[in-house]
Structures are given as structure tokens and as C-alpha cells.
Design a protein around this motif. Sequence first.
Motif, PDB file in Angstrom:
ATOM      1  N   SER A   1       0.897  -1.158   0.000  1.00 44.45           N
ATOM      2  CA  SER A   1       0.000   0.000   0.000  1.00 44.45           C
ATOM      3  C   SER A   1       0.937   1.210   0.000  1.00 44.45           C
ATOM      4  O   SER A   1       1.597   1.500   0.990  1.00 44.45           O
ATOM      5  N   PRO A   2       1.057   1.916  -1.135  1.00 44.84           N
ATOM      6  CA  PRO A   2       2.118   2.910  -1.280  1.00 44.84           C
ATOM      7  C   PRO A   2       1.641   4.352  -1.128  1.00 44.84           C
ATOM      8  O   PRO A   2       0.501   4.670  -1.410  1.00 44.84           O
ATOM      9  N   ARG A   3       2.551   5.195  -0.672  1.00 48.27           N
ATOM     10  CA  ARG A   3       2.321   6.650  -0.761  1.00 48.27           C
ATOM     11  C   ARG A   3       3.496   7.202  -1.562  1.00 48.27           C
ATOM     12  O   ARG A   3       4.656   7.104  -1.125  1.00 48.27           O
ATOM     13  N   ALA A   4       3.189   7.723  -2.758  1.00 52.00           N
ATOM     14  CA  ALA A   4       4.261   8.145  -3.675  1.00 52.00           C
ATOM     15  C   ALA A   4       5.069   9.277  -3.059  1.00 52.00           C
ATOM     16  O   ALA A   4       4.525  10.176  -2.434  1.00 52.00           O
ATOM     17  N   MET A   5       6.401   9.201  -3.213  1.00 52.88           N
ATOM     18  CA  MET A   5       7.278  10.252  -2.699  1.00 52.88           C
ATOM     19  C   MET A   5       7.969  10.951  -3.853  1.00 52.88           C
ATOM     20  O   MET A   5       7.791  12.119  -4.104  1.00 52.88           O
ATOM     21  N   THR A   6       8.815  10.181  -4.554  1.00 49.50           N
ATOM     22  CA  THR A   6       9.464  10.714  -5.749  1.00 49.50           C
ATOM     23  C   THR A   6       9.247   9.668  -6.830  1.00 49.50           C
ATOM     24  O   THR A   6       8.739   8.587  -6.532  1.00 49.50           O
TER      25      THR A   6
ATOM     26  N   GLY B   1       9.233   6.660  -8.738  1.00 49.07           N
ATOM     27  CA  GLY B   1       9.737   5.307  -8.503  1.00 49.07           C
ATOM     28  C   GLY B   1       9.980   4.950  -7.050  1.00 49.07           C
ATOM     29  O   GLY B   1      10.355   3.820  -6.756  1.00 49.07           O
ATOM     30  N   LEU B   2       9.791   5.887  -6.125  1.00 50.14           N
ATOM     31  CA  LEU B   2      10.004   5.562  -4.705  1.00 50.14           C
ATOM     32  C   LEU B   2       8.738   5.884  -3.921  1.00 50.14           C
ATOM     33  O   LEU B   2       8.155   6.955  -4.087  1.00 50.14           O
ATOM     34  N   HIS B   3       8.326   4.949  -3.068  1.00 54.30           N
ATOM     35  CA  HIS B   3       7.076   5.111  -2.316  1.00 54.30           C
ATOM     36  C   HIS B   3       7.344   4.820  -0.846  1.00 54.30           C
ATOM     37  O   HIS B   3       8.161   3.964  -0.511  1.00 54.30           O
ATOM     38  N   ARG B   4       6.634   5.484   0.023  1.00 51.70           N
ATOM     39  CA  ARG B   4       6.618   5.103   1.427  1.00 51.70           C
ATOM     40  C   ARG B   4       5.614   3.950   1.554  1.00 51.70           C
ATOM     41  O   ARG B   4       4.527   4.014   0.980  1.00 51.70           O
ATOM     42  N   VAL B   5       6.002   2.895   2.272  1.00 52.77           N
ATOM     43  CA  VAL B   5       5.096   1.758   2.421  1.00 52.77           C
ATOM     44  C   VAL B   5       4.202   1.996   3.633  1.00 52.77           C
ATOM     45  O   VAL B   5       4.688   2.120   4.753  1.00 52.77           O
ATOM     46  N   GLU B   6       2.907   2.032   3.396  1.00 51.64           N
ATOM     47  CA  GLU B   6       1.980   2.240   4.517  1.00 51.64           C
ATOM     48  C   GLU B   6       1.371   0.934   4.989  1.00 51.64           C
ATOM     49  O   GLU B   6       0.810   0.856   6.068  1.00 51.64           O
ATOM     50  N   GLY B   7       1.483  -0.096   4.189  1.00 52.90           N
ATOM     51  CA  GLY B   7       0.967  -1.402   4.584  1.00 52.90           C
ATOM     52  C   GLY B   7       1.323  -2.423   3.519  1.00 52.90           C
ATOM     53  O   GLY B   7       1.826  -2.061   2.442  1.00 52.90           O
ATOM     54  N   LEU B   8       1.117  -3.684   3.842  1.00 51.60           N
ATOM     55  CA  LEU B   8       1.386  -4.760   2.873  1.00 51.60           C
ATOM     56  C   LEU B   8       0.356  -5.850   3.071  1.00 51.60           C
ATOM     57  O   LEU B   8      -0.099  -6.073   4.191  1.00 51.60           O
ATOM     58  N   ILE B   9       0.091  -6.552   1.997  1.00 53.53           N
ATOM     59  CA  ILE B   9      -0.829  -7.686   2.114  1.00 53.53           C
ATOM     60  C   ILE B   9      -0.316  -8.815   1.210  1.00 53.53           C
ATOM     61  O   ILE B   9       0.142  -8.565   0.100  1.00 53.53           O
ATOM     62  N   GLU B  10      -0.359 -10.039   1.750  1.00 55.75           N
ATOM     63  CA  GLU B  10       0.163 -11.185   1.007  1.00 55.75           C
ATOM     64  C   GLU B  10      -0.926 -11.756   0.103  1.00 55.75           C
ATOM     65  O   GLU B  10      -2.023 -12.079   0.568  1.00 55.75           O
TER      66      GLU B  10
ATOM     67  N   ASN C   1      -1.108  -2.215  -7.492  1.00 54.09           N
ATOM     68  CA  ASN C   1      -0.589  -3.359  -8.262  1.00 54.09           C
ATOM     69  C   ASN C   1       0.938  -3.388  -8.183  1.00 54.09           C
ATOM     70  O   ASN C   1       1.616  -3.907  -9.054  1.00 54.09           O
ATOM     71  N   LEU C   2       1.482  -2.807  -7.081  1.00 52.80           N
ATOM     72  CA  LEU C   2       2.943  -2.847  -6.877  1.00 52.80           C
ATOM     73  C   LEU C   2       3.296  -4.093  -6.072  1.00 52.80           C
ATOM     74  O   LEU C   2       2.967  -4.201  -4.882  1.00 52.80           O
ATOM     75  N   ALA C   3       3.971  -5.022  -6.737  1.00 50.54           N
ATOM     76  CA  ALA C   3       4.267  -6.319  -6.128  1.00 50.54           C
ATOM     77  C   ALA C   3       5.712  -6.382  -5.656  1.00 50.54           C
ATOM     78  O   ALA C   3       6.613  -5.887  -6.330  1.00 50.54           O
ATOM     79  N   VAL C   4       5.908  -7.002  -4.505  1.00 57.52           N
ATOM     80  CA  VAL C   4       7.269  -7.209  -3.981  1.00 57.52           C
ATOM     81  C   VAL C   4       7.909  -8.326  -4.800  1.00 57.52           C
ATOM     82  O   VAL C   4       7.322  -9.391  -4.986  1.00 57.52           O
TER      83      VAL C   4
ATOM     84  N   LYS D   1       6.369   0.502  12.727  1.00 52.92           N
ATOM     85  CA  LYS D   1       7.313   0.991  13.731  1.00 52.92           C
ATOM     86  C   LYS D   1       8.414   1.874  13.165  1.00 52.92           C
ATOM     87  O   LYS D   1       8.984   2.699  13.874  1.00 52.92           O
ATOM     88  N   SER D   2       8.786   1.625  11.924  1.00 53.64           N
ATOM     89  CA  SER D   2       9.905   2.401  11.360  1.00 53.64           C
ATOM     90  C   SER D   2       9.694   2.594   9.861  1.00 53.64           C
ATOM     91  O   SER D   2       8.942   1.834   9.238  1.00 53.64           O
ATOM     92  N   PRO D   3      10.365   3.600   9.283  1.00 57.36           N
ATOM     93  CA  PRO D   3      10.108   3.900   7.869  1.00 57.36           C
ATOM     94  C   PRO D   3      10.459   2.723   6.954  1.00 57.36           C
ATOM     95  O   PRO D   3      11.488   2.061   7.157  1.00 57.36           O
ATOM     96  N   MET D   4       9.593   2.511   5.986  1.00 59.39           N
ATOM     97  CA  MET D   4       9.844   1.450   5.000  1.00 59.39           C
ATOM     98  C   MET D   4       9.508   2.021   3.627  1.00 59.39           C
ATOM     99  O   MET D   4       8.538   2.774   3.476  1.00 59.39           O
ATOM    100  N   TYR D   5      10.322   1.673   2.653  1.00 58.02           N
ATOM    101  CA  TYR D   5      10.160   2.238   1.316  1.00 58.02           C
ATOM    102  C   TYR D   5      10.017   1.113   0.285  1.00 58.02           C
ATOM    103  O   TYR D   5      10.554   0.016   0.464  1.00 58.02           O
ATOM    104  N   ALA D   6       9.308   1.439  -0.787  1.00 55.99           N
ATOM    105  CA  ALA D   6       9.196   0.511  -1.911  1.00 55.99           C
ATOM    106  C   ALA D   6       9.846   1.187  -3.111  1.00 55.99           C
ATOM    107  O   ALA D   6       9.446   2.298  -3.492  1.00 55.99           O
TER     108      ALA D   6
END
Length: 303
Positions: A176-181, A183-192, A202-205, A242-247
Amino acid sequence: MSTPRIRKAVFPVAGLGTRVLPATKAMPKEMLPVVDRPLIQHVVDEAREAGIEHFIFVTGRNKGVIEDHFDRSVELEENLKGSGKAQLLSQMRHISTLANFCYVRQSEALGLGHAVLCAQRLIGDEPFAVILGDEIIDAPVPGLAQLIHAYKKRHGAVLGVQEVPHQEVNRYGIVSPRAMTAGLHRVEGLIEKPAPAEAPSNLAVIGRYVLPPEIFPILRKTQPGKNGEIQLTDALRELAKKSPMYALEVQGQRYDAGDKLGWLIATVEFALKNPSLGPDFCDYLQNRMRPSGEHRTTRSRKA
Ligand code: UTP
């Protein structure tokens, strides 16, 4: 702020490879060849080019051949030396002198999250990379190097992602992304493996991660999730709270070579790019794809 260097990478290779059965009944999926290099060597080469010095394999049953692959083969080397095959000899020696290899066993395939947890003692208290051996990325800048670059700038966990067709989101961990620049997003959540209707994007790990050691206590508490496995995605979701995560959208062509079709596509593409095979193979394919008429199905030439 200075960030610790990413020196260590974990390669979880203890999965059962059920998508490629029966080929993987007795042989690890990671040893499937893509042209002349097994999958695992493709990803080890990527990690080495990204500056990794310690290679930690999480292995299981039937995986001993991976250790053999990265070990010296004195008998083979003697043979190549005796028959004057200097180039092959140097290639074989290069594989075993790549770096420091360590192996830790995952006695039961309890999931990717559990596999990463098995490497905790070998990682210690430093950030590290995780690379999945069944995803190959063909890129001018190695996929992992792109992540490490982003990690140095952002000082947080970085997940490699790529866009996938919306109907295929149920095959991946989706962020679940929040666009920053770009190609780079702050990750606000993830789902498997969400159903398409539930996917936040539709951004897949895509099997490349740079993670802090704080992931380990979270993994230890993570309960089995999707498919009854301890999912890395579930632990990452907790970490992101708990801490910053980026995609980072990884630039390059990705092949899911842990799947039959993906492996075939990777094989064809790498064969076409291979300087000594490509032109002949291309002729063969063009000939083979002619709508009518005969095609050549055999050829023999000994190198
Ligand atoms: P996959 O789910 O793609 O691999 O896991 P798999 O379970 O081997 O394959 P299929 O789906 O049954 O065909 C991604 C990576 O995580 C490793 C796998 O080896 C693969 O490289 N893995 C998975 C482990 O090391 N341990 C596990 O318990 C599960």
C-alpha cells in the motif's frame, strides 16, 4: 547520518518448488539452469555486483548440490587443465572463489519469514539483504544495487517492487504505497496475495529486500498466515508500523523463474542475448515460428 554498509545477503532456498514438479522432486529449483548458469548463480552474481561479501543460504533437504556448486571441484579443474580448456577452468574457479558462503538449515519449509529468521545468528545486529533465488532481474544496474542505493539515501527498509497486471496481484505480496518521488514510495501497509478486489495497488514485492535487524524479533512472533506459512510480508507489515519502509520500483526485466512459463521465458531471453548462442538460436526460433513449411528441429555442433 551514516548508514551501516550492507555486507550480508540471505538466500532462502529451502522451499519445495512445487510449481516446477517433478523437476524439483530431487533437485532444488534454484539449480534449474537458465542457459548455462543455475538460477542461484544468477542471483549470487547480482548480489556480488551490488557489493555483498557474505552469502548466507537457508537450505533444506535435497539442497546439498547448491553447496557443491559454490565449492571447488578439484577433479573437474584437473581435467579442464589437462585438456587445455583454460577459459572454462577460470570460470569454474571463479564460481568457488566468489566470496564467503555460509549455510544454515531450515528443517521444515514453514514459510519465507521462517527461512529468513533461520539466518538471524549469522546476520547478527546489522542491516542485510534478502534475495529470492527464483526471481531473476536483468538490468544494467543490478536490482539489489538499486535497493542499496535507495537504502543509503533513506535509512530505512527498502523493498524492491514492480507493477504487475491487476489480475495477477494474488500471486504476490502487494504494498500500500504513498508516492514520494518518481519510482520511490513510502510503504503504509502490505498484504500477502490479495484478491484483486482487495489489493491496495498493483505494486508487487519482487524478491529483493534490504532489512534492518529489527525484523527478527517481529518474525519470531509472527504467526502462520496465508497457506499456513510464516509470511515475511506479515512481519514487514508490523515493521512498517514501527519504522520507515520504502518501496523502490526496480528498473529492469524481471523473470519469475520459479514458475514453468517464467523459467521458459527467461531461458529464451537469456539464450537470445548470449553472444555465442544467440544468432543461431534466433535463426532456429524464426524458422520454427514460420506459419507453414518445414522447420529445422535438430542440429549438432560440438564446441
Ligand atoms: P516460493 O513460494 O516462491 O517457493 O518461495 P517454493 O515454496 O519453493 O515454491 P512453490 O511455490 O512451491 O513452487 C520464495 C522463496 O522462498 C524460499 C523458496 O526456496 C524460494 O526461493 N522458501 C520458501 C524457503 O526457503 N523456505 C520456505 O519455507 C518457503
